[in-house]
Design a protein around this motif. Structure first.
Motif, PDB file in Angstrom:
ATOM      1  N   ILE A  91     -16.146  37.529 -32.205  1.00 27.11           N
ATOM      2  CA  ILE A  91     -14.991  38.031 -31.454  1.00 27.11           C
ATOM      3  C   ILE A  91     -14.808  39.532 -31.687  1.00 27.11           C
ATOM      4  N   VAL A  92     -15.033  39.964 -32.936  1.00 34.57           N
ATOM      5  CA  VAL A  92     -14.960  41.397 -33.232  1.00 34.57           C
ATOM      6  C   VAL A  92     -15.912  42.172 -32.317  1.00 34.57           C
ATOM      7  N   GLN A  93     -17.135  41.688 -32.195  1.00 36.76           N
ATOM      8  CA  GLN A  93     -18.125  42.363 -31.340  1.00 36.76           C
ATOM      9  C   GLN A  93     -17.664  42.411 -29.895  1.00 36.76           C
ATOM     10  N   GLU A  94     -17.154  41.278 -29.420  1.00 40.40           N
ATOM     11  CA  GLU A  94     -16.710  41.223 -28.025  1.00 40.40           C
ATOM     12  C   GLU A  94     -15.566  42.199 -27.760  1.00 40.40           C
ATOM     13  N   ILE A  95     -14.622  42.285 -28.705  1.00 38.96           N
ATOM     14  CA  ILE A  95     -13.471  43.190 -28.529  1.00 38.96           C
ATOM     15  C   ILE A  95     -13.955  44.634 -28.490  1.00 38.96           C
ATOM     16  N   GLU A  96     -14.820  44.984 -29.441  1.00 35.36           N
ATOM     17  CA  GLU A  96     -15.302  46.368 -29.499  1.00 35.36           C
ATOM     18  C   GLU A  96     -16.042  46.732 -28.211  1.00 35.36           C
ATOM     19  N   HIS A  97     -16.805  45.777 -27.686  1.00 36.98           N
ATOM     20  CA  HIS A  97     -17.554  46.022 -26.460  1.00 36.98           C
ATOM     21  C   HIS A  97     -16.608  46.207 -25.275  1.00 36.98           C
ATOM     22  N   GLU A  98     -15.599  45.350 -25.201  1.00 36.66           N
ATOM     23  CA  GLU A  98     -14.655  45.409 -24.087  1.00 36.66           C
ATOM     24  C   GLU A  98     -13.896  46.746 -24.067  1.00 36.66           C
ATOM     25  N   VAL A  99     -13.452  47.191 -25.241  1.00 36.46           N
ATOM     26  CA  VAL A  99     -12.703  48.447 -25.313  1.00 36.46           C
ATOM     27  C   VAL A  99     -13.619  49.621 -24.944  1.00 36.46           C
TER      28      VAL A  99
END
Ligand SMILES: [Zn+2]
Length: 469
Positions: free
Chosen positions: A427-435
């Motif tokens: 989830i951390v990876q997904e959030i960083e990618h989305e931002v």
């Protein structure tokens, strides 16, 4: 028995207590076409400028270069006057004396001053503002107008949950509720469990609190009902002081927890008037309710140029308090960054512009040349990752003055309760990618367990400085 406005010794033409059958607090000004309101305001400012320079040393100096014959035909002509910055007030206040404790912006004699207010600033030395009795009456009327727009009526029992009387959201808010004729229950300052119990016992129908405290209460409300055995009478929630209400998920959590859909965002500025903006039934942004005493401008925070009031426009709000005795403010830069959500006559009949506050212009961060508001980061994450993370976040700065980031901006986020630890890294990876994709900004996320971030009672700042929080 409720006091009516005309029992007060005041020269301010204030309204009588309004019953539930009235649609407006001040029908004439709230339903007058907005350009007409602005023309009337320009006349008011025109008449007060010359006397102001005579009684305020600060404005004598700030306006020294302003031509004596300056004509204000419209608010656009205000551009000929310099802005007033918080630092101007701070410097003026530093030059205080025994007869001028408010410094060179004190434009009334101590004999006429009846109240001091402190800015709520959590860092540095607080600023003080002074009020004469006329100023108090004006504050009270504008604040009552704001509460009225947001649905508070004389039959309401209001739990006022700001704990500090001397801040602008303390005594002035209380005065506003009493002016409406509502039953003021000033519970702010008591321990939270006592606040919750007393709200039930006093059959509070309305509450006013900061957004983060409202969120906290919503998590406890059901349990305290079971404990006291008193059914909830709460029907109206007024929250503000923080921009979290732009997030539908936060709104939903609060209205679900407090078991009422009447949630209104309110906003003011302690330096100007403590509550000036409030949402009406349409819930499409906050109306301006202080038009009788304060004029508005919208500007580009970088260039200082005027931005037209149009739906979708964003800019910094600038206030001119043209009916202020003790500590006047002309073209005062609020640093509040607003999105204009409407300028035409609202379905409620009011004509004043509507806004949402999207952040503080001085909270803006710069990542490798890209501007980003902390609230934009939070809003994006809590919208896209609803259900996986809590809407509580904290963005870290290395020092109070840090604006620029060359490394990814550190952000603490709470995982939703019950989320498996195994999923955290993904989830951390997904959030960083989305931002990175949506805002062109890199962040470094730390995912914390649910409930680890502090829910502060007064101001829950999204930004924190390492070593101080
Ligand atoms: Zn409206």
């Amino acid at each position: 028995m409720h006091a009516t406005a005309d029992q007060l010794n005041t020269s301010v033409p204030v309204q009588r207590v309004r019953g539930s059958d009235h649609a407006y607090w001040n029908e004439e000004l709230e339903s007058m076409s907005w350009p007409e309101v602005e023309r009337w305001q320009a006349q008011q400012i025109m008449t007060m400028l010359a006397p102001l320079r005579a009684r305020s040393k600060l404005y004598e100096q700030l306006h020294a270069a302003v031509p004596a014959g300056l004509q204000l035909r419209s608010l656009a002509d205000l551009a000929a006057l310099p802005f007033t910055l918080k630092d101007d007030i701070r410097n003026a206040q530093d030059r205080s004396s025994d007869t001028q404790p408010f410094g060179e912006n004190q434009a009334a004699s101590l004999e006429d001053i009846v109240q001091a207010l402190a800015s709520s600033g959590t860092t540095g030395q607080p600023l003080h503002y002074a009020l004469t009795q006329r100023d108090v009456d004006i504050f009270t009327d504008a604040i009552a107008n704001t509460w009225f727009t947001s649905g508070v009526r004389k039959h309401d029992v209001v739990a006022h949950l700001v704990g500090l009387p001397m801040v602008a959201g303390g005594l002035p808010y209380a005065d506003g509720f009493r002016r409406i004729g509502a039953t003021l229950c000033w519970l702010g300052g008591f321990p939270t469990d006592r606040i919750l119990r007393e709200m039930r016992r006093l059959r509070a129908t309305a509450l006013l609190a900061t957004t983060s405290f409202g969120l906290y209460l919503s998590e406890q409300w059901d349990a305290v009902g079971r404990e006291t055995g008193v059914p909830s009478k709460l029907t109206k929630i007024l929250l503000g002081g923080e921009p979290g209400l732009n997030q539908p998920e936060i709104r939903e959590r609060i209205t679900t927890g407090l078991q009422t859909s009447h949630l209104r965002e309110v906003m003011g500025l302690g330096d100007v008037i403590a509550a000036m903006w409030g949402e009406c039934d349409a819930q499409d942004g906050m109306h301006f309710n202080a038009q009788k005493y304060v004029a508005l401008e919208l500007i580009d925070p970088h260039s200082g140029e005027a931005i037209p009031w149009q739906e979708g426009a964003t800019g910094e709000i600038v206030y001119t308090a043209f009916a202020r005795d003790a500590t006047p403010l002309i073209r005062y830069r609020s640093r509040d960054h607003a999105l204009v959500t409407g300028v035409d006559r609202c379905t409620c009949g009011r004509t004043s512009p509507r806004i949402r506050c999207i952040g503080r212009t001085d909270d803006m961060l710069i990542y490798k040349g890209m501007n980003v508001f902390p609230t934009s980061i939070r809003d994006l994450i809590s919208e896209r990752f609803a259900g996986l993370v809590e809407p509580m976040m904290r963005i870290w700065k290395e020092s109070k003055d840090q604006v620029r980031f060359d490394d990814p901006i550190p952000v603490d986020i709470e995982a939703a309760s019950g989320l498996e630890k195994l999923r955290y890294a993904g989830i951390v990876q997904e959030i960083e990618h989305e931002v990175r994709t949506q805002l062109q900004v890199r962040i470094a996320v730390t995912l914390l367990d649910s409930g680890s971030l502090p829910r502060s009672v007064y101001k829950n700042s999204l930004l924190a400085v390492r070593g101080t929080a």
